[in-house]
Write a protein that holds these residues in place. Structure first.
Motif, PDB file in Angstrom:
ATOM      1  N   ASN A 100      -4.895  53.754 -19.862  1.00 24.29           N
ATOM      2  CA  ASN A 100      -3.899  53.761 -18.789  1.00 24.29           C
ATOM      3  C   ASN A 100      -4.523  53.470 -17.438  1.00 24.29           C
ATOM      4  OD1 ASN A 100      -1.127  54.521 -17.714  1.00 24.29           O
ATOM      5  ND2 ASN A 100      -2.395  56.032 -16.669  1.00 24.29           N
ATOM      6  N   SER A 101      -5.787  53.905 -17.253  1.00 25.18           N
ATOM      7  CA  SER A 101      -6.442  53.756 -15.952  1.00 25.18           C
ATOM      8  C   SER A 101      -6.905  52.336 -15.662  1.00 25.18           C
ATOM      9  CB  SER A 101      -7.644  54.700 -15.865  1.00 25.18           C
ATOM     10  OG  SER A 101      -8.679  54.278 -16.755  1.00 25.18           O
ATOM     11  N   ILE A 102      -6.972  51.474 -16.675  1.00 24.17           N
ATOM     12  CA  ILE A 102      -7.538  50.138 -16.467  1.00 24.17           C
ATOM     13  C   ILE A 102      -6.472  49.080 -16.178  1.00 24.17           C
ATOM     14  CG2 ILE A 102      -7.482  49.353 -18.871  1.00 24.17           C
ATOM     15  CD1 ILE A 102     -10.380  48.796 -16.394  1.00 24.17           C
ATOM     16  N   PHE A 103      -5.204  49.338 -16.536  1.00 24.18           N
ATOM     17  CA  PHE A 103      -4.211  48.258 -16.484  1.00 24.18           C
ATOM     18  C   PHE A 103      -3.944  47.742 -15.074  1.00 24.18           C
ATOM     19  CE2 PHE A 103      -3.069  49.974 -20.701  1.00 24.18           C
ATOM     20  CZ  PHE A 103      -3.211  48.796 -21.421  1.00 24.18           C
ATOM     21  N   ASP A 104      -3.886  48.626 -14.098  1.00 21.28           N
ATOM     22  CA  ASP A 104      -3.625  48.166 -12.732  1.00 21.28           C
ATOM     23  C   ASP A 104      -4.753  47.275 -12.212  1.00 21.28           C
ATOM     24  OD1 ASP A 104      -1.183  49.388 -12.563  1.00 21.28           O
ATOM     25  OD2 ASP A 104      -1.933  51.197 -11.564  1.00 21.28           O
ATOM     26  N   LYS A 105      -5.938  47.415 -12.796  1.00 21.12           N
ATOM     27  CA  LYS A 105      -7.085  46.615 -12.373  1.00 21.12           C
ATOM     28  C   LYS A 105      -7.127  45.254 -13.060  1.00 21.12           C
ATOM     29  CE  LYS A 105      -9.828  50.797 -11.637  1.00 21.12           C
ATOM     30  NZ  LYS A 105     -11.047  51.551 -12.023  1.00 21.12           N
ATOM     31  N   ILE A 106      -6.509  45.137 -14.226  1.00 28.54           N
ATOM     32  CA  ILE A 106      -6.603  43.873 -14.965  1.00 28.54           C
ATOM     33  C   ILE A 106      -5.305  43.073 -14.963  1.00 28.54           C
ATOM     34  CG2 ILE A 106      -8.466  44.700 -16.455  1.00 28.54           C
ATOM     35  CD1 ILE A 106      -6.445  45.150 -18.660  1.00 28.54           C
ATOM     36  N   ILE A 107      -4.219  43.683 -14.489  1.00 26.98           N
ATOM     37  CA  ILE A 107      -2.953  42.941 -14.386  1.00 26.98           C
ATOM     38  C   ILE A 107      -2.820  42.436 -12.958  1.00 26.98           C
ATOM     39  CG2 ILE A 107      -0.444  43.054 -14.539  1.00 26.98           C
ATOM     40  CD1 ILE A 107      -0.776  45.280 -16.622  1.00 26.98           C
ATOM     41  N   GLY A 108      -2.769  41.142 -12.809  1.00 30.89           N
ATOM     42  CA  GLY A 108      -2.694  40.548 -11.481  1.00 30.89           C
ATOM     43  C   GLY A 108      -1.406  39.787 -11.268  1.00 30.89           C
ATOM     44  N   PRO A 109      -1.278  39.113 -10.122  1.00 26.50           N
ATOM     45  CA  PRO A 109      -0.103  38.288  -9.836  1.00 26.50           C
ATOM     46  C   PRO A 109      -0.108  37.048 -10.722  1.00 26.50           C
ATOM     47  CG  PRO A 109      -1.775  37.994  -8.146  1.00 26.50           C
ATOM     48  CD  PRO A 109      -2.259  39.100  -9.026  1.00 26.50           C
ATOM     49  N   PRO A 110       0.988  36.287 -10.729  1.00 24.10           N
ATOM     50  CA  PRO A 110       1.024  35.049 -11.531  1.00 24.10           C
ATOM     51  C   PRO A 110      -0.142  34.130 -11.189  1.00 24.10           C
ATOM     52  CG  PRO A 110       3.214  35.591 -10.723  1.00 24.10           C
ATOM     53  CD  PRO A 110       2.268  36.553 -10.062  1.00 24.10           C
ATOM     54  N   THR A 111      -0.700  33.504 -12.219  1.00 23.65           N
ATOM     55  CA  THR A 111      -1.890  32.679 -12.038  1.00 23.65           C
ATOM     56  C   THR A 111      -1.591  31.197 -12.012  1.00 23.65           C
ATOM     57  OG1 THR A 111      -2.287  32.497 -14.431  1.00 23.65           O
ATOM     58  CG2 THR A 111      -3.243  34.412 -13.281  1.00 23.65           C
ATOM     59  N   GLY A 112      -0.427  30.808 -12.526  1.00 23.86           N
ATOM     60  CA  GLY A 112      -0.149  29.384 -12.689  1.00 23.86           C
ATOM     61  C   GLY A 112      -0.662  28.839 -14.009  1.00 23.86           C
ATOM     62  N   GLU A 113      -1.359  29.674 -14.773  1.00 23.19           N
ATOM     63  CA  GLU A 113      -1.834  29.270 -16.102  1.00 23.19           C
ATOM     64  C   GLU A 113      -0.812  29.759 -17.113  1.00 23.19           C
ATOM     65  OE1 GLU A 113      -3.817  28.265 -19.541  1.00 23.19           O
ATOM     66  OE2 GLU A 113      -3.111  30.294 -19.155  1.00 23.19           O
ATOM     67  N   ALA A 114      -0.213  28.827 -17.853  1.00 25.47           N
ATOM     68  CA  ALA A 114       0.964  29.139 -18.665  1.00 25.47           C
ATOM     69  C   ALA A 114       0.692  30.228 -19.694  1.00 25.47           C
ATOM     70  CB  ALA A 114       1.468  27.872 -19.351  1.00 25.47           C
ATOM     71  N   PHE A 115      -0.430  30.140 -20.399  1.00 25.86           N
ATOM     72  CA  PHE A 115      -0.719  31.110 -21.457  1.00 25.86           C
ATOM     73  C   PHE A 115      -0.887  32.509 -20.879  1.00 25.86           C
ATOM     74  CE2 PHE A 115      -4.037  33.379 -23.935  1.00 25.86           C
ATOM     75  CZ  PHE A 115      -3.318  33.580 -25.101  1.00 25.86           C
ATOM     76  N   VAL A 116      -1.611  32.618 -19.785  1.00 27.55           N
ATOM     77  CA  VAL A 116      -1.832  33.929 -19.163  1.00 27.55           C
ATOM     78  C   VAL A 116      -0.517  34.520 -18.687  1.00 27.55           C
ATOM     79  CG1 VAL A 116      -2.905  35.127 -17.218  1.00 27.55           C
ATOM     80  CG2 VAL A 116      -4.204  33.405 -18.488  1.00 27.55           C
ATOM     81  N   ASP A 117       0.285  33.710 -17.997  1.00 31.34           N
ATOM     82  CA  ASP A 117       1.517  34.231 -17.396  1.00 31.34           C
ATOM     83  C   ASP A 117       2.603  34.509 -18.427  1.00 31.34           C
ATOM     84  OD1 ASP A 117       0.297  34.036 -14.945  1.00 31.34           O
ATOM     85  OD2 ASP A 117       1.227  32.127 -14.406  1.00 31.34           O
ATOM     86  N   SER A 118       2.693  33.676 -19.469  1.00 30.95           N
ATOM     87  CA  SER A 118       3.802  33.820 -20.421  1.00 30.95           C
ATOM     88  C   SER A 118       3.470  34.716 -21.603  1.00 30.95           C
ATOM     89  CB  SER A 118       4.231  32.442 -20.945  1.00 30.95           C
ATOM     90  OG  SER A 118       3.200  31.870 -21.753  1.00 30.95           O
ATOM     91  N   TYR A 119       2.172  34.904 -21.888  1.00 31.80           N
ATOM     92  CA  TYR A 119       1.804  35.693 -23.064  1.00 31.80           C
ATOM     93  C   TYR A 119       0.970  36.918 -22.689  1.00 31.80           C
ATOM     94  CZ  TYR A 119      -0.317  37.103 -27.473  1.00 31.80           C
ATOM     95  OH  TYR A 119      -0.747  37.837 -28.549  1.00 31.80           O
ATOM     96  N   CYS A 120      -0.153  36.707 -22.023  1.00 33.70           N
ATOM     97  CA  CYS A 120      -1.080  37.819 -21.769  1.00 33.70           C
ATOM     98  C   CYS A 120      -0.478  38.882 -20.865  1.00 33.70           C
ATOM     99  CB  CYS A 120      -2.366  37.292 -21.135  1.00 33.70           C
ATOM    100  SG  CYS A 120      -3.343  36.251 -22.209  1.00 33.70           S
TER     101      CYS A 120
END
Length: 414
Positions: free
Chosen positions: A378-398
């Motif tokens: 639970n403590s790591i998610f705010d650090k690894i979830i960022g704003p939209p990147t423009g990379e389709a796979f990251v934004d639509s899946y990850c």
């Protein structure tokens, strides 16, 4: 060859020494290193590449130049995914690809926004041929460099397993080694062997004073702690490797700091060529003896204190066995490195091992994962979830997977 021997004798391969050379001498040593690599390539029929992308290191500055190194290779296996939006990837690879991208973006952001105090640092993503080209382009756009790890090195290792008649090798043939793709379909659970042998390719990055390896499921949380590790390593010039020991292996290959060097690269390639056996190790090194134990400052793993002298520890036929042979057994014989320290306490990385990966679909719904681990997740998610990147796979899946996991893990917040 003679060139390789002469270059080593000239002492141009130490990162610290090389960075203190004049501009002309620096170029000459860089050329000699390239020629030394070419000799190895010709001798063993492998291709060793140079990193792509710009470096953040300025050779005119006094701070040491280091690389945080991450190995990216897509492994198969079970997955909760039924489809994958990334063309060319199997569903079982899709979630792992998400982990790779998440880790790289996290560390690229860390270096871009905070850096490592007192050190010049690049992020270098070493990758095998399973990583798609458009993903590599995106990775470089984040400020990371990429280093291609050629399948020819995997084929060399495959032939070595056959020659040494190791258990893995008995399931192989010359045709398989030369022609088959390195996939789970062909190699099953042994597929991981042909990825993890590449961790030692970090030692080819001779332009750096040190390389710091971080596994895909590890995150550097506090830059000052990594700075302390690097300062400790650089202040001890006789050290060639700073790593953890453990109960299951003499050297842990997850997070470590090492000094690159051509002689180490040569031993690595020779090890892969000669192969491995459980009784004799790499290059028929023989039983693990008390003398070998004594070469590690900081002690030995509990598993081997209880009398085991064979090469059956975890990872012995891949990364951890290679590191033990190269840095403990072989280095002492040829004088190519001076010391291994497993006594240092690492504080810089947060590790989510096994099934506790933050990007694993439904990780906090798994009843086999303990509550404390879910609190850490639970403590790591705010650090690894960022704003939209423009990379389709990251934004639509990850990102959706990570956000869903965050919502589920939030139930276990402290």
């Amino acid at each position: 060859g003679l060139l390789l021997t002469a270059a080593l004798a000239a002492g141009v391969w130490s990162g610290n020494e090389q960075r203190n050379l004049g501009e002309d001498e620096y170029e000459a040593s860089d050329l000699a290193f390239s020629m030394g690599l070419s000799t190895l390539e010709s001798m063993y029929n492998v291709s060793l590449h140079s990193p792509l992308g710009d470096t953040n290191c300025d050779p005119t500055r006094s701070e040491p130049c280091s690389a945080i190194v991450i190995l990216a290779g897509l492994l198969g296996g079970k997955s909760e995914d039924t489809n994958c939006p990334y063309d060319g990837l199997k569903p079982s690879q899709c979630n792992f690809m998400c982990g790779v991208m998440t880790n790289i973006m996290y560390h690229a952001k860390l270096l871009n926004e905070q850096g490592i105090p007192g050190h010049q640092v690049d992020l270098v993503v070493m990758h095998d041929e399973s990583i798609p080209d458009d993903a590599l382009t995106f990775i470089r756009s984040q400020g990371a460099r990429t280093l291609k790890l050629d399948d020819s090195v995997k084929r060399l290792a495959c032939r070595g397993f056959i020659e040494s008649e190791q258990t893995l090798g008995k399931k192989l043939s010359a045709d398989v080694c030369e022609m088959s793709p390195f996939s789970g379909k062909m190699f099953g659970n042994h597929e991981v062997v042909f990825v993890q042998i590449f961790k030692l390719a970090a030692l080819t990055l001779l332009e750096y004073d040190s390389v710091t390896h971080v596994d895909v499921d590890q995150f550097i949380e506090e830059p000052t702690h990594l700075a302390e590790e690097l300062s400790y390593f650089h202040s001890n010039p006789k050290l060639s490797l700073l790593a953890n020991g453990g109960k299951k292996a003499p050297i842990n290959a997850g997070h470590w700091v090492a000094k690159p060097g051509l002689e180490l690269v040569r031993v690595w390639i020779e090890d892969l060529h000669a192969g491995y056996s459980e009784s004799q190790g790499y290059q028929n090194a023989g039983l693990i003896t008390p003398k070998m134990h004594e070469r590690i400052e900081g002690g030995w793993s509990d598993a081997n204190r209880h009398g085991s002298s064979s090469w059956k520890f975890v990872g012995a036929n891949r990364d951890q066995g290679l590191m033990f042979h190269m840095f403990v057994v072989k280095c002492a014989d040829v004088g190519s490195c001076d010391g291994v320290d497993t006594s240092y306490t690492f504080n810089s990385v947060e590790h989510f091992g096994g099934s506790k990966k933050p990007w694993r679909v439904g990780v906090c719904q798994d009843k086999n994962i303990d509550k404390d681990s879910k609190v850490r997740l639970n403590s790591i998610f705010d650090k690894i979830i960022g704003p939209p990147t423009g990379e389709a796979f990251v934004d639509s899946y990850c990102t959706p997977v990570l956000k869903q996991n965050r919502a589920e893990c939030a139930k276990y917040a402290e």
